[in-house]
Design an enzyme around this catalytic site. Structure first.
Site, PDB file in Angstrom:
ATOM      1  N   ARG A  54       0.855  -1.194   0.000  1.00 41.75           N
ATOM      2  CA  ARG A  54       0.000   0.000   0.000  1.00 41.75           C
ATOM      3  C   ARG A  54       0.879   1.228   0.000  1.00 41.75           C
ATOM      4  NH1 ARG A  54      -3.612  -2.095   5.059  1.00 41.75           N
ATOM      5  NH2 ARG A  54      -4.385  -3.982   4.034  1.00 41.75           N
ATOM      6  N   ASP A  56       1.859   5.067  -0.041  1.00 42.55           N
ATOM      7  CA  ASP A  56       1.192   6.276   0.456  1.00 42.55           C
ATOM      8  C   ASP A  56       0.909   7.278  -0.661  1.00 42.55           C
ATOM      9  OD1 ASP A  56       1.276   5.478   3.142  1.00 42.55           O
ATOM     10  OD2 ASP A  56       3.291   6.312   3.415  1.00 42.55           O
ATOM     11  N   TYR A 114      12.690  -0.640  -2.306  1.00 44.55           N
ATOM     12  CA  TYR A 114      12.249   0.753  -2.442  1.00 44.55           C
ATOM     13  C   TYR A 114      13.451   1.619  -2.783  1.00 44.55           C
ATOM     14  CZ  TYR A 114       7.621   0.081  -0.341  1.00 44.55           C
ATOM     15  OH  TYR A 114       6.333  -0.290  -0.088  1.00 44.55           O
ATOM     16  N   ARG A 201      10.779   6.367   4.478  1.00 50.00           N
ATOM     17  CA  ARG A 201      10.892   7.824   4.563  1.00 50.00           C
ATOM     18  C   ARG A 201      11.585   8.259   5.858  1.00 50.00           C
ATOM     19  NH1 ARG A 201       4.820   9.344   3.162  1.00 50.00           N
ATOM     20  NH2 ARG A 201       5.538  11.403   3.860  1.00 50.00           N
TER      21      ARG A 201
END
Lengths: 249, 249
Positions: A54, A56, A114, A201
C-alpha cells in the site's frame, strides 16, 4: 476463473495512494480504484484488485504487483494492451501473467525494494522533479553509507515507523541499504522482507540528518535500541519514494 | 528600470502553451500568465513578460528565455529563488541576469534548438512519459538520418508549417538535424535560425514516415519544392517536443 498477476508502474503525484478509500461521498483517486474502474469497464462487472504493497499518497511505483480474478474473456497476454488503452496516463500495465489461485501478491512476496531519490541541484530538474525530493543542503555520502551499514540485518524498527501504526510485530530484516550519487542525485535503495508505515521515509530522513552532520553514523544502533519514533529523524516527503520491485521465490 | 533575462524550464503537459490568452472570461493556464502572476505577487503591480518562443499547448522547455522590466527592488541574483518559491511545480526559474534595455529575447535570438523524443518501448516508461511520444512501429534510424540531411540548409519550409500560419516569409535555415537512439528512445534535434508554426512536429512526422518506410529519404527535396503542407507527413503530438535552448550572439 483465472488469477492474473499484473506488474504495474505509476506516477503517484496525483493519487491519494494505492489503496481504495471511501471518504463520505467523495471519490478519492487511488491507483486501486482507477485500476478497478478500468477492469469493470472491460468486464462489465466489479473486479476487486489486491496489491503487494500500500504505497502512500504521492509515492510512485516502478513495479508494483497486483492480482485479480478473470473469467477468461481476455487472453492473459492481451491484458496490458486492453488496460493501457483505458487507464489514465499516470498508470501503466507493464506485464500480465497467469498465476495459481493460491498466489497472494502481499503474503507471497519474499522481498520488496524501495528507492528514495534526492535532487541536490540548486534548481530542481523539470524532467525528474515529480520523482525526486529537492534538498540543497550538502550531504556527506560517505557518512550516510557508514550509518546505512548499521541498519542492515534483523532489527526491531519501531523507532523508524509511524508512531500511530497499528502493528504488533515491528521486527523486519533489511538485506540491503545502499546510498550512492549520480550527478546531482543521491539515491537510497532498501531491500527488505517487509516495511513498516513510513519506514523508508524515516530511514532516509535519519540518514539525511547523518549526511548533514546533525547526527553521527553510530547513533543508529542507539536509535534502533530505543524503540521510540522520537529518537529517529524526520519523515522525508513522499515524492522521492518509489516502490522499485517486489520479489517472489 | 532594469531589464531582467530569465532562463526557465517547464513541463508543458498542464499548460495551454506559453503565451497568455484571453478566452471570454475564462482564465487559461499558460506559462506566461503563471509567470506574470508570480511577478505581480512579488512586485505588487502588473509585470508583462516577453518570451523567446511561443511553445504550443503540451510542449515543454528545458531552457526558454523570457524578459521583464524590474524596478530593482529584488537583486538580480535573487530572482530565481524568489520566483521558485511562488511558482507551481511545473515551472522553474533556472537563472537570472541583467541585460541591456534594448535586449529582446525573440529578435536577438540567433538560433533555437528543439528536441523531439519518441519512446519505442512496448509499454511507455512512467518516469519519462510526460516528455515523450509513445510510438511502437519499427523506425529505421539510418533512413531517417539520410532524409534529415536533405533538410539542412536554407529552404522555404512552407510544406512543413501549419497551413493556417499567418506569416509571409517561410524561408528558414536549419543548421543541424540529428537523429539518434538511446535505448528505446529515438531523439530528433533541430537547430535553426527560426521555426514556423508546428514546423518541428511536421518535420519529425515526415522523418517518422521515412522511418516506417512509408516514404523514401529522397522524397524530402520534392516535399520542400512543393511548398504545400499536404505533401509533408503527419504533425506529431506535442508531448514529445521540448524547446531545448535559445542561442544569442
Amino acid at each position: 476463473m483465472q488469477k492474473i498477476k499484473l506488474t504495474i508502474a505509476y506516477d503517484g503525484t496525483d493519487f491519494h495512494g494505492f489503496q481504495a478509500q471511501t471518504r463520505r461521498d467523495a471519490t478519492i483517486r487511488t491507483v486501486q480504484s482507477v485500476l478497478e474502474e478500468s477492469l469493470e469497464r472491460v468486464t462489465g462487472h466489479p473486479v476487486p484488485v489486491t496489491g503487494a504493497g500500500r504505497t502512500d499518497a504521492g509515492v510512485h511505483a516502478k513495479a508494483q504487483v497486483v492480482t485479480f480474478e478473470s473469467a477468461g474473456a481476455v487472453p492473459v497476454e492481451r491484458w496490458p494492451r486492453v488496460l493501457n488503452h483505458r487507464l489514465p496516463r499516470d498508470v501503466v500495465v507493464i506485464s500480465a501473467r497467469s498465476v495459481p489461485p493460491s498466489f497472494h501478491p502481499r503474503y507471497d512476496a519474499v522481498a520488496k525494494v524501495y528507492r528514495y531519490t534526492i535532487d541536490t541541484a540548486p534548481v530542481p530538474d523539470i524532467f525528474t522533479r515529480r520523482f525526486c525530493t529537492h534538498f540543497t543542503e550538502a550531504l556527506d555520502v560517505e557518512r550516510m553509507q557508514q550509518a546505512a551499514r548499521y541498519l542492515i540485518g534483523k532489527h526491531d524498527f519501531t523507532s523508524f515507523s509511524a508512531a500511530r501504526a497499528q502493528v504488533s510485530n515491528r521486527i523486519r530484516t533489511l538485506r540491503k541499504v545502499d546510498v550512492w550519487t549520480d550527478g546531482t542525485y543521491v539515491h537510497f535503495l532498501y531491500e527488505g522482507n517487509g516495511f513498516l508505515q513510513h519506514m523508508v521515509r524515516i530511514l532516509t530522513g535519519t540518514l539525511v540528518e547523518v549526511g548533514i552532520t546533525e547526527r553521527q553514523p553510530d547513533d543508529i544502533p542507539h536509535i534502533l535500541k530505543a524503540k521510540d519514533r522520537r529518537e529517529a529523524g524526520r519523515t522525508m516527503p513522499p515524492e522521492g519514494l518509489t516502490l522499485w520491485k517486489v520479489k517472489y521465490s
